[in-house]
Design a protein around this motif. Structure first.
Motif, short mmCIF file in Angstrom:
data_model
loop_
_atom_site.label_atom_id
_atom_site.label_comp_id
_atom_site.label_asym_id
_atom_site.label_seq_id
_atom_site.Cartn_x
_atom_site.Cartn_y
_atom_site.Cartn_z
N GLN A 214 0.84 -1.19 0.00
CA GLN A 214 0.00 0.00 0.00
C GLN A 214 0.88 1.25 0.00
OE1 GLN A 214 -3.37 0.08 -0.26
NE2 GLN A 214 -3.20 -2.13 -0.54
N HIS A 215 0.32 2.36 -0.47
CA HIS A 215 1.05 3.63 -0.50
C HIS A 215 1.04 4.30 0.86
CE1 HIS A 215 2.41 7.59 -1.67
NE2 HIS A 215 1.40 8.06 -0.97
N SER A 216 2.12 4.96 1.18
CA SER A 216 2.20 5.83 2.34
C SER A 216 3.19 6.93 2.04
CB SER A 216 2.66 5.05 3.58
OG SER A 216 2.89 5.96 4.66
N ASN A 217 2.88 8.16 2.48
CA ASN A 217 3.84 9.25 2.36
C ASN A 217 5.00 9.06 3.32
OD1 ASN A 217 2.60 10.69 0.26
ND2 ASN A 217 1.19 11.65 1.69
N VAL A 218 4.81 8.16 4.30
CA VAL A 218 5.87 7.82 5.25
C VAL A 218 6.06 6.30 5.18
CG1 VAL A 218 6.65 8.01 7.65
CG2 VAL A 218 5.05 9.70 6.73
N PRO A 219 6.73 5.81 4.14
CA PRO A 219 6.86 4.36 3.93
C PRO A 219 7.79 3.71 4.94
CG PRO A 219 8.22 5.52 2.37
CD PRO A 219 7.46 6.57 3.12
N ASN A 220 7.64 2.40 5.11
CA ASN A 220 8.56 1.66 5.99
C ASN A 220 9.40 0.65 5.19
OD1 ASN A 220 6.65 -0.31 5.48
ND2 ASN A 220 5.89 -0.43 7.59
N THR A 221 9.40 0.80 3.87
CA THR A 221 10.22 -0.07 3.01
C THR A 221 11.05 0.79 2.06
OG1 THR A 221 8.52 -0.24 1.30
CG2 THR A 221 8.53 -1.95 3.02
N ILE A 222 12.09 0.18 1.53
CA ILE A 222 12.95 0.81 0.55
C ILE A 222 13.11 -0.17 -0.60
CG2 ILE A 222 15.27 1.69 0.10
CD1 ILE A 222 15.46 2.20 3.18
N LEU A 223 12.94 0.30 -1.83
CA LEU A 223 13.17 -0.53 -3.01
C LEU A 223 14.54 -0.18 -3.58
CD1 LEU A 223 9.77 -0.43 -4.93
CD2 LEU A 223 10.61 -2.15 -3.35
N GLU A 224 15.35 -1.20 -3.78
CA GLU A 224 16.67 -1.01 -4.37
C GLU A 224 16.70 -1.73 -5.72
OE1 GLU A 224 19.73 -2.35 -1.71
OE2 GLU A 224 19.04 -1.05 -0.09
N PRO A 225 16.66 -0.95 -6.83
CA PRO A 225 16.66 -1.58 -8.15
C PRO A 225 18.06 -2.02 -8.59
CG PRO A 225 16.45 0.80 -8.35
CD PRO A 225 16.49 0.49 -6.89
N TYR A 226 18.12 -3.20 -9.18
CA TYR A 226 19.34 -3.73 -9.78
C TYR A 226 19.01 -4.09 -11.22
CZ TYR A 226 21.18 -3.89 -5.05
OH TYR A 226 21.61 -3.54 -3.80
N ASP A 227 19.98 -4.54 -11.99
CA ASP A 227 19.72 -4.84 -13.40
C ASP A 227 18.63 -5.89 -13.59
OD1 ASP A 227 21.54 -3.01 -14.30
OD2 ASP A 227 23.16 -4.45 -14.53
N PHE B 30 16.74 -7.50 -10.91
CA PHE B 30 15.79 -7.69 -9.82
C PHE B 30 15.67 -6.41 -9.02
CE2 PHE B 30 19.93 -8.76 -8.14
CZ PHE B 30 19.93 -8.23 -6.86
N VAL B 31 14.68 -6.39 -8.13
CA VAL B 31 14.48 -5.29 -7.20
C VAL B 31 14.48 -5.90 -5.81
CG1 VAL B 31 12.88 -3.52 -6.39
CG2 VAL B 31 13.15 -3.93 -8.84
N LEU B 32 15.28 -5.31 -4.92
CA LEU B 32 15.38 -5.79 -3.55
C LEU B 32 14.47 -4.93 -2.67
CD1 LEU B 32 16.82 -7.63 -1.48
CD2 LEU B 32 18.56 -5.85 -1.30
N LEU B 33 13.62 -5.56 -1.89
CA LEU B 33 12.76 -4.87 -0.95
C LEU B 33 13.39 -4.98 0.43
CD1 LEU B 33 10.01 -3.52 -0.23
CD2 LEU B 33 9.13 -5.83 0.14
N ARG B 34 13.70 -3.83 1.02
CA ARG B 34 14.31 -3.79 2.35
C ARG B 34 13.39 -3.05 3.32
NH1 ARG B 34 19.53 -5.04 3.05
NH2 ARG B 34 20.82 -5.25 1.21
N ALA B 35 13.47 -3.43 4.57
CA ALA B 35 12.76 -2.68 5.61
C ALA B 35 13.49 -1.37 5.83
CB ALA B 35 12.72 -3.49 6.91
N GLY B 36 12.74 -0.28 5.92
CA GLY B 36 13.33 1.03 6.15
C GLY B 36 13.51 1.32 7.62
N LYS B 37 12.99 0.45 8.46
CA LYS B 37 13.10 0.57 9.91
C LYS B 37 12.83 -0.80 10.51
CE LYS B 37 8.30 1.50 10.91
NZ LYS B 37 7.58 1.73 12.11
N ASP B 38 13.01 -0.94 11.81
CA ASP B 38 12.68 -2.20 12.47
C ASP B 38 11.16 -2.39 12.42
OD1 ASP B 38 15.28 -2.85 13.10
OD2 ASP B 38 15.21 -1.89 15.07
N LEU B 39 10.74 -3.55 11.95
CA LEU B 39 9.31 -3.86 11.82
C LEU B 39 8.92 -4.95 12.80
CD1 LEU B 39 9.13 -3.97 7.92
CD2 LEU B 39 8.38 -2.10 9.40
#
Length: 159
Positions: A84-97, A99-108
């Protein structure tokens, strides 16, 4: 964040397609349609699903003449599209050639919902009017869309 699991029960899902909330058999309005109409409806539905689940990405391509051009392409990112969308997200997407890596932006915490910011405020990859037609809202905009359209806002109209 390690793994997340999306539980499904095929029997429940199949029954929900055949019955309404009260257990009454659903009537399929497409059942009496001509095959061409059903196919057209299915293709349109598939297009809308793919469009609303895809992400607009800038992709660099090398031309034959050695120059580089940047184009906007739609890409499907399975599982990431359920965030879901949030203006204050708790995930970070890191694009690579490849694949895309989904990381937690904080402790969940266990069971905490994952959120992603669909569009940065100064992101011109997908303009606000296209974003609205794809997702049904424009991030950060609080004014009702009807008002924006009535006053011909720059979000939807050229100045």
């Amino acid at each position: 964040m390690n793994d997340f699991v999306v539980p499904t029960d095929r029997n429940v899902m199949a029954a929900s397609r055949r019955c309404d909330r009260d257990g009454n058999k659903k009537i399929d309005p497409a059942a009496n349609s001509a095959p061409g109409e059903r196919l057209d409806r299915a293709v349109r539905g598939a297009f809308v699903i793919a469009l609303s689940r895809s992400f607009a990405e800038e992709v660099e391509h090398d031309n034959i003449d050695g120059t580089t051009v940047v184009e906007v392409e739609n890409v499907l990112l399975p599982l990431i599209d359920i965030l879901q969308h949030s203006n204050v997200p708790n995930t970070i997407l890191e694009p690579y050639d490849d694949f895309v890596l989904l990381r937690a932006g904080k402790d969940l915490g266990a069971g905490e919902e994952l959120f992603h910011r669909y569009r940065e405020e100064n992101d011109d990859v997908i303009p606000p009017h296209k974003f609205f037609t794809r997702y049904g809202f424009v991030p950060g905009v609080k004014e009702p869309v009807a008002e924006l359209l009535k006053r011909r806002s720059h979000l939807f109209f050229d100045s």
